[in-house]
Motif scaffolding. Structure first.
Motif, PDB file in Angstrom:
ATOM      1  N   GLN A   1       9.397  -4.751  -0.160  1.00  0.00           N
ATOM      2  CA  GLN A   1       8.439  -5.724   0.534  1.00  0.00           C
ATOM      3  C   GLN A   1       7.365  -5.358   1.224  1.00  0.00           C
ATOM      4  OE1 GLN A   1      11.774  -5.492   0.571  1.00  0.00           O
ATOM      5  NE2 GLN A   1      12.783  -7.177  -0.187  1.00  0.00           N
ATOM      6  N   LEU A   2       7.322  -3.947   1.500  1.00  0.00           N
ATOM      7  CA  LEU A   2       6.291  -3.360   2.444  1.00  0.00           C
ATOM      8  C   LEU A   2       5.332  -2.548   1.443  1.00  0.00           C
ATOM      9  CD1 LEU A   2       8.264  -1.857   5.541  1.00  0.00           C
ATOM     10  CD2 LEU A   2       6.573  -3.542   5.433  1.00  0.00           C
ATOM     11  N   GLN A   3       5.600  -2.645   0.273  1.00  0.00           N
ATOM     12  CA  GLN A   3       4.515  -1.842  -0.667  1.00  0.00           C
ATOM     13  C   GLN A   3       3.133  -2.222  -0.458  1.00  0.00           C
ATOM     14  OE1 GLN A   3       6.279   0.841  -2.185  1.00  0.00           O
ATOM     15  NE2 GLN A   3       3.885   1.446  -2.603  1.00  0.00           N
ATOM     16  N   PRO A   4       2.869  -3.686  -0.649  1.00  0.00           N
ATOM     17  CA  PRO A   4       1.581  -4.054  -0.392  1.00  0.00           C
ATOM     18  C   PRO A   4       0.787  -3.578   0.833  1.00  0.00           C
ATOM     19  CG  PRO A   4       2.917  -5.806  -1.115  1.00  0.00           C
ATOM     20  CD  PRO A   4       3.978  -4.628  -0.579  1.00  0.00           C
ATOM     21  N   VAL A   5       1.456  -3.090   1.801  1.00  0.00           N
ATOM     22  CA  VAL A   5       0.911  -2.525   2.836  1.00  0.00           C
ATOM     23  C   VAL A   5       0.846  -0.828   3.130  1.00  0.00           C
ATOM     24  CG1 VAL A   5       0.862  -4.811   4.248  1.00  0.00           C
ATOM     25  CG2 VAL A   5       2.742  -2.951   4.588  1.00  0.00           C
ATOM     26  N   MET A   6       1.557  -0.416   2.020  1.00  0.00           N
ATOM     27  CA  MET A   6       1.639   1.149   2.346  1.00  0.00           C
ATOM     28  C   MET A   6       0.531   2.002   2.164  1.00  0.00           C
ATOM     29  SD  MET A   6       4.535   1.836   3.054  1.00  0.00           S
ATOM     30  CE  MET A   6       6.447   1.761   2.730  1.00  0.00           C
ATOM     31  N   SER A   7      -0.474   1.383   1.381  1.00  0.00           N
ATOM     32  CA  SER A   7      -1.812   2.142   1.611  1.00  0.00           C
ATOM     33  C   SER A   7      -2.437   2.106   2.864  1.00  0.00           C
ATOM     34  CB  SER A   7      -2.759   1.534   0.304  1.00  0.00           C
ATOM     35  OG  SER A   7      -3.012   0.292   0.704  1.00  0.00           O
ATOM     36  N   ILE A   8      -2.282   1.054   3.630  1.00  0.00           N
ATOM     37  CA  ILE A   8      -2.951   0.798   4.978  1.00  0.00           C
ATOM     38  C   ILE A   8      -1.874   1.910   5.800  1.00  0.00           C
ATOM     39  CG2 ILE A   8      -2.959  -0.638   7.073  1.00  0.00           C
ATOM     40  CD1 ILE A   8      -3.397  -2.776   4.852  1.00  0.00           C
ATOM     41  N   LEU A   9      -0.732   2.036   5.828  1.00  0.00           N
ATOM     42  CA  LEU A   9       0.284   2.751   6.461  1.00  0.00           C
ATOM     43  C   LEU A   9       0.137   4.241   6.406  1.00  0.00           C
ATOM     44  CD1 LEU A   9       2.809   0.481   7.273  1.00  0.00           C
ATOM     45  CD2 LEU A   9       0.767   0.765   8.526  1.00  0.00           C
ATOM     46  N   GLU A  10       0.050   4.521   5.203  1.00  0.00           N
ATOM     47  CA  GLU A  10       0.050   6.126   4.664  1.00  0.00           C
ATOM     48  C   GLU A  10      -0.926   7.018   5.536  1.00  0.00           C
ATOM     49  OE1 GLU A  10       1.695   9.179   3.128  1.00  0.00           O
ATOM     50  OE2 GLU A  10       2.606   7.065   2.866  1.00  0.00           O
ATOM     51  N   PRO A  11      -1.891   6.650   5.759  1.00  0.00           N
ATOM     52  CA  PRO A  11      -2.740   7.809   6.520  1.00  0.00           C
ATOM     53  C   PRO A  11      -2.155   7.943   7.684  1.00  0.00           C
ATOM     54  CG  PRO A  11      -4.188   6.147   5.375  1.00  0.00           C
ATOM     55  CD  PRO A  11      -2.888   5.623   5.185  1.00  0.00           C
ATOM     56  N   TRP A  12      -1.738   6.698   8.334  1.00  0.00           N
ATOM     57  CA  TRP A  12      -0.935   6.973   9.912  1.00  0.00           C
ATOM     58  C   TRP A  12       0.518   7.726   9.737  1.00  0.00           C
ATOM     59  CZ3 TRP A  12      -4.380   6.944  13.231  1.00  0.00           C
ATOM     60  CH2 TRP A  12      -5.572   6.120  13.131  1.00  0.00           C
TER      61      TRP A  12
ATOM     62  N   TYR B   1      -1.986  -2.626  13.112  1.00  0.00           N
ATOM     63  CA  TYR B   1      -1.585  -1.231  13.578  1.00  0.00           C
ATOM     64  C   TYR B   1      -2.813  -0.238  13.292  1.00  0.00           C
ATOM     65  CZ  TYR B   1       1.145   3.053  13.760  1.00  0.00           C
ATOM     66  OH  TYR B   1       1.525   4.410  13.771  1.00  0.00           O
ATOM     67  N   GLU B   2      -3.236  -0.411  12.255  1.00  0.00           N
ATOM     68  CA  GLU B   2      -4.458   0.242  11.917  1.00  0.00           C
ATOM     69  C   GLU B   2      -5.631   0.464  12.879  1.00  0.00           C
ATOM     70  OE1 GLU B   2      -6.841   1.416   7.744  1.00  0.00           O
ATOM     71  OE2 GLU B   2      -6.706  -0.632   8.390  1.00  0.00           O
ATOM     72  N   ALA B   3      -5.904  -0.978  13.267  1.00  0.00           N
ATOM     73  CA  ALA B   3      -7.053  -1.047  13.984  1.00  0.00           C
ATOM     74  C   ALA B   3      -6.947  -0.437  15.533  1.00  0.00           C
ATOM     75  CB  ALA B   3      -7.397  -2.348  14.172  1.00  0.00           C
ATOM     76  N   VAL B   4      -5.350  -0.786  16.147  1.00  0.00           N
ATOM     77  CA  VAL B   4      -5.228  -0.326  17.337  1.00  0.00           C
ATOM     78  C   VAL B   4      -5.156   1.346  17.207  1.00  0.00           C
ATOM     79  CG1 VAL B   4      -3.426  -0.235  19.075  1.00  0.00           C
ATOM     80  CG2 VAL B   4      -4.037  -2.206  18.096  1.00  0.00           C
TER      81      VAL B   4
END
Length: 156
Positions: free
Chosen positions: A139-150, A53-56
């Motif tokens: 369960q999503l906590q480990p990826v929240m730092s990737i998603l938070e800027p978006w 998601y971040e890359a796209v």
């Protein structure tokens, strides 16, 4: 992912960018099993889905500037709340008139369903998936730092 090619081949293309809460996008992509290809392979883990998601989205944002893309954003939540208004704006953008046949998309999706998304569309648009990430927040906590800027970028 093909925006650079589209911009090169069709420099006057109008592109509709469908937006949804990034957390719901990643959760939904991870939970569904799509026909496997290089992109769908990324959705097999929450981390892979978040990184994809971040890359796209990074490509979209860079393309918006570098390729001077004519992007028009449509939010999933707005589409659910105001289908006719949102679709009417997209149709006007591409020079088409509203038709009541547009409302019949669930029947057409049912007749030609091949992907998990197609099967979901048979039910029509609804609010069921909006905010569903909250039930899986831990369960999503480990990826929240990737998603938070978006999440911030798109205003969710």
């Amino acid at each position: 992912v093909l925006l650079p090619l589209i911009a090169r081949l069709f420099p006057d293309a109008k592109i509709v960018l469908s937006l949804r809460d990034p957390r719901d996008v990643v959760l939904s992509g991870f939970r569904r099993r799509f026909q496997m290809n290089g992109a769908m392979f990324e959705l097999l883990t929450p981390l892979g889905a978040a990184q994809f998601y971040e890359a796209v989205m990074t490509l979209v944002e860079r393309g918006r500037i570098a390729l001077a893309l004519d992007l028009h954003e449509v939010r999933h939540e707005d589409l659910v709340d105001d289908f006719e208004g949102q679709v009417g704006r997209v149709l006007a953008l591409v020079g088409l008139d509203w038709s009541e046949r547009v409302r019949a998309f669930p029947e057409r999706a049912a007749a030609h369903a091949r992907t998990p998304s197609d099967y979901q569309l048979r039910r029509g648009l609804n609010r069921d998936g909006i905010g569903s990430w909250r039930r899986y927040e831990a369960q999503l906590q480990p990826v929240m730092s990737i998603l938070e800027p978006w999440v911030r970028r798109w205003g969710y």
